[in-house]
Design a protein around this motif. Structure first.
Motif, mmCIF file in Angstrom:
data_model
loop_
_atom_site.group_PDB
_atom_site.id
_atom_site.type_symbol
_atom_site.label_atom_id
_atom_site.label_comp_id
_atom_site.label_asym_id
_atom_site.label_seq_id
_atom_site.Cartn_x
_atom_site.Cartn_y
_atom_site.Cartn_z
ATOM 1 N N SER A 12 0.838 -1.204 0.000
ATOM 2 C CA SER A 12 0.000 0.000 0.000
ATOM 3 C C SER A 12 0.868 1.248 0.000
ATOM 4 O O SER A 12 1.814 1.349 0.775
ATOM 5 C CB SER A 12 -0.894 0.011 1.239
ATOM 6 O OG SER A 12 -1.569 1.247 1.331
ATOM 7 N N GLU A 51 -5.741 -0.551 -1.119
ATOM 8 C CA GLU A 51 -6.717 0.422 -1.624
ATOM 9 C C GLU A 51 -6.030 1.355 -2.627
ATOM 10 O O GLU A 51 -6.414 2.520 -2.757
ATOM 11 C CB GLU A 51 -7.263 1.254 -0.446
ATOM 12 C CG GLU A 51 -8.085 0.457 0.562
ATOM 13 C CD GLU A 51 -9.402 -0.019 -0.033
ATOM 14 O OE1 GLU A 51 -10.222 0.828 -0.439
ATOM 15 O OE2 GLU A 51 -9.610 -1.248 -0.091
ATOM 16 N N LYS A 68 -9.713 7.729 4.438
ATOM 17 C CA LYS A 68 -10.650 6.589 4.519
ATOM 18 C C LYS A 68 -9.955 5.304 4.094
ATOM 19 O O LYS A 68 -10.105 4.259 4.720
ATOM 20 C CB LYS A 68 -11.856 6.820 3.600
ATOM 21 C CG LYS A 68 -12.901 7.734 4.190
ATOM 22 C CD LYS A 68 -14.120 7.739 3.268
ATOM 23 C CE LYS A 68 -14.843 9.073 3.407
ATOM 24 N NZ LYS A 68 -15.873 9.260 2.382
ATOM 25 N N GLY A 69 -9.190 5.390 2.999
ATOM 26 C CA GLY A 69 -8.456 4.221 2.520
ATOM 27 C C GLY A 69 -7.392 3.793 3.515
ATOM 28 O O GLY A 69 -7.176 2.595 3.747
ATOM 29 N N TYR A 71 -7.562 4.222 6.702
ATOM 30 C CA TYR A 71 -8.274 3.565 7.805
ATOM 31 C C TYR A 71 -8.604 2.105 7.453
ATOM 32 O O TYR A 71 -8.429 1.197 8.277
ATOM 33 C CB TYR A 71 -9.560 4.326 8.166
ATOM 34 C CG TYR A 71 -10.316 3.643 9.282
ATOM 35 C CD1 TYR A 71 -9.860 3.733 10.600
ATOM 36 C CD2 TYR A 71 -11.452 2.878 9.027
ATOM 37 C CE1 TYR A 71 -10.523 3.086 11.624
ATOM 38 C CE2 TYR A 71 -12.111 2.229 10.048
ATOM 39 C CZ TYR A 71 -11.646 2.330 11.347
ATOM 40 O OH TYR A 71 -12.291 1.674 12.364
ATOM 41 N N THR A 72 -9.042 1.879 6.228
ATOM 42 C CA THR A 72 -9.316 0.503 5.775
ATOM 43 C C THR A 72 -8.048 -0.339 5.867
ATOM 44 O O THR A 72 -8.075 -1.490 6.322
ATOM 45 C CB THR A 72 -9.837 0.516 4.320
ATOM 46 O OG1 THR A 72 -11.015 1.313 4.269
ATOM 47 C CG2 THR A 72 -10.142 -0.882 3.824
ATOM 48 N N TYR A 74 -5.521 0.233 7.890
ATOM 49 C CA TYR A 74 -5.258 0.040 9.326
ATOM 50 C C TYR A 74 -6.047 -1.158 9.846
ATOM 51 O O TYR A 74 -5.533 -1.963 10.623
ATOM 52 C CB TYR A 74 -5.660 1.303 10.115
ATOM 53 C CG TYR A 74 -4.534 2.289 10.376
ATOM 54 C CD1 TYR A 74 -3.699 2.719 9.352
ATOM 55 C CD2 TYR A 74 -4.330 2.808 11.649
ATOM 56 C CE1 TYR A 74 -2.688 3.641 9.594
ATOM 57 C CE2 TYR A 74 -3.317 3.732 11.909
ATOM 58 C CZ TYR A 74 -2.498 4.140 10.892
ATOM 59 O OH TYR A 74 -1.494 5.044 11.137
ATOM 60 N N GLU A 75 -7.309 -1.268 9.435
ATOM 61 C CA GLU A 75 -8.135 -2.395 9.896
ATOM 62 C C GLU A 75 -7.547 -3.726 9.426
ATOM 63 O O GLU A 75 -7.424 -4.672 10.202
ATOM 64 C CB GLU A 75 -9.570 -2.244 9.365
ATOM 65 C CG GLU A 75 -10.347 -1.144 10.049
ATOM 66 C CD GLU A 75 -11.836 -1.218 9.716
ATOM 67 O OE1 GLU A 75 -12.635 -1.288 10.665
ATOM 68 O OE2 GLU A 75 -12.181 -1.198 8.520
ATOM 69 N N ARG A 76 -7.181 -3.773 8.146
ATOM 70 C CA ARG A 76 -6.687 -5.040 7.578
ATOM 71 C C ARG A 76 -5.331 -5.429 8.160
ATOM 72 O O ARG A 76 -5.106 -6.581 8.526
ATOM 73 C CB ARG A 76 -6.551 -4.907 6.055
ATOM 74 C CG ARG A 76 -7.874 -4.883 5.342
ATOM 75 C CD ARG A 76 -7.671 -4.669 3.839
ATOM 76 N NE ARG A 76 -8.961 -4.384 3.214
ATOM 77 C CZ ARG A 76 -9.112 -3.696 2.097
ATOM 78 N NH1 ARG A 76 -8.040 -3.200 1.474
ATOM 79 N NH2 ARG A 76 -10.308 -3.489 1.593
ATOM 80 N N TRP A 167 -12.504 10.914 10.737
ATOM 81 C CA TRP A 167 -11.628 9.828 10.269
ATOM 82 C C TRP A 167 -10.316 9.795 11.042
ATOM 83 O O TRP A 167 -9.792 8.728 11.339
ATOM 84 C CB TRP A 167 -11.386 9.945 8.759
ATOM 85 C CG TRP A 167 -12.580 9.472 7.998
ATOM 86 C CD1 TRP A 167 -13.527 10.241 7.373
ATOM 87 C CD2 TRP A 167 -13.000 8.118 7.814
ATOM 88 N NE1 TRP A 167 -14.500 9.444 6.809
ATOM 89 C CE2 TRP A 167 -14.202 8.138 7.060
ATOM 90 C CE3 TRP A 167 -12.476 6.886 8.200
ATOM 91 C CZ2 TRP A 167 -14.879 6.977 6.696
ATOM 92 C CZ3 TRP A 167 -13.144 5.721 7.835
ATOM 93 C CH2 TRP A 167 -14.339 5.780 7.097
#
Length: 316
Positions: A12, A51, A68-69, A71-72, A74-76, A167
């Motif tokens: 990423s 992303e 936002k991307g 954050y996505t 970070y979750e994964r 966010w």
């Protein structure tokens, strides 16, 4: 299986300002092939979905670009690191841009919620900016601020819209633990290019900074001893190695090269010394960008450091 090491590949680069860091992981693998090394055959690996398509879309938050991307991601990433640690594997993270490190820290903290986590940040930059202070809006300049849950409102330069604030709050609170790390449990190594807003936080919290010249003067053994003495209260310690900690003469293949950095051997010796310590719980290499490089030199250096570090880990 050799010592339970798992490689987590994070291609990423949405947190960076210069394009190309998403190719860094493959460049390191190509360096391994060029050295006739079967390193990547030995270890299980997981590749985290990215992303990176967001790079082709308009930016919504100028002071937290593609947040936002991020954050996505970070979750994964945090889930992968959490699962890896919980399965008694040692995560070795190969990542595109340095914003991903905030997620690695989150995953480590989620796996050890009651433990005190220390961070060794080998980087030319402090990465302590926030959306309130950022000169660029790029989130790879903010991962440590997310980890210590700092807004730095005292040095505020920007008024943020509600969406960006929301966010940013989510980034700091990922895993429902905030802060993940106390600022005094961060050690910077080879830090030399940072803004006054970041300097304010370093001074405010008395964060430890070890300069390139100190590494050169004292040597890897003495520096590593002083770092572990300083972090002696910590239960686990994470090492993040941004290749721009290396001198600009050898670190062309990264988005933000800075002179007066570490020599390859100095970085390798130092990281090897860190890897001998029983509290080290994760190692990350980040910001290799082969599009800026000549003959894949940066990735070759990164691979040498990776291979030696992992060999040391397996011996200990």
């Amino acid at each position: 299986m050799m010592k339970n090491i798992k490689i987590i590949e994070v291609k990423s680069e949405i947190g960076a300002g210069t394009r190309g860091a998403s190719l860094g992981v493959e460049a390191i693998k190509i360096a391994a092939l060029d050295f006739m090394s079967n390193f990547f055959v030995h270890f299980p690996s997981e590749s985290i979905e990215t992303e990176n398509r967001l790079l082709f879309e308009p930016i919504e938050s100028p002071y937290a670009k593609r947040v936002k991307g991020v954050y996505t991601m970070y979750e994964r990433i945090s889930k992968s690191v959490y699962d890896t640690v919980k399965s008694n594997w040692f995560p070795v993270v190969l990542s595109g841009d340095h914003s991903n490190a905030g997620a690695t820290i989150a995953g480590l903290k989620m796996a050890h919620p009651d433990a005190k986590l220390g961070v060794i940040w080998i980087d030319a930059h402090a990465d302590l900016h926030t959306p309130y202070t950022t000169p660029s809006g790029n989130l790879h300049g903010m991962p440590l601020a997310t980890a210590i849950a700092e807004d730095n409102q005292d040095c505020k330069n920007h008024e943020l819209d509600e969406n960006t604030v929301q966010w940013w709050e989510k980034l700091k609170n990922i895993g429902n633990i905030s802060p993940k790390v106390l600022p005094e449990d961060v050690v910077f190594i080879s830090l030399r290019d940072y803004e006054k807003e970041e300097d304010y936080l370093i001074r405010k919290y008395g964060m430890k900074v070890i300069t390139t010249s100190e590494v050169r003067r004292k040597g890897a053994e003495a520096v590593s001893r002083s770092v572990f003495r300083y972090l002696s209260d910590c239960d686990y310690i994470y090492v993040s190695f941004d290749v721009d900690s290396l001198d600009a003469s050898i670190s062309r293949g990264t988005g933000t090269p800075v002179s007066n950095g570490l020599r390859e051997r100095e970085a390798e010796d130092l990281i090897s010394k860190f890897m001998q310590h029983r509290k080290i719980c994760c190692f990350e290499i980040t910001e290799v960008n082969p599009t800026l490089d000549r003959e894949n030199l940066m990735a070759e250096i990164a691979f040498n450091i990776l291979q030696r570090s992992v060999n040391v880990l397996m011996m200990n």
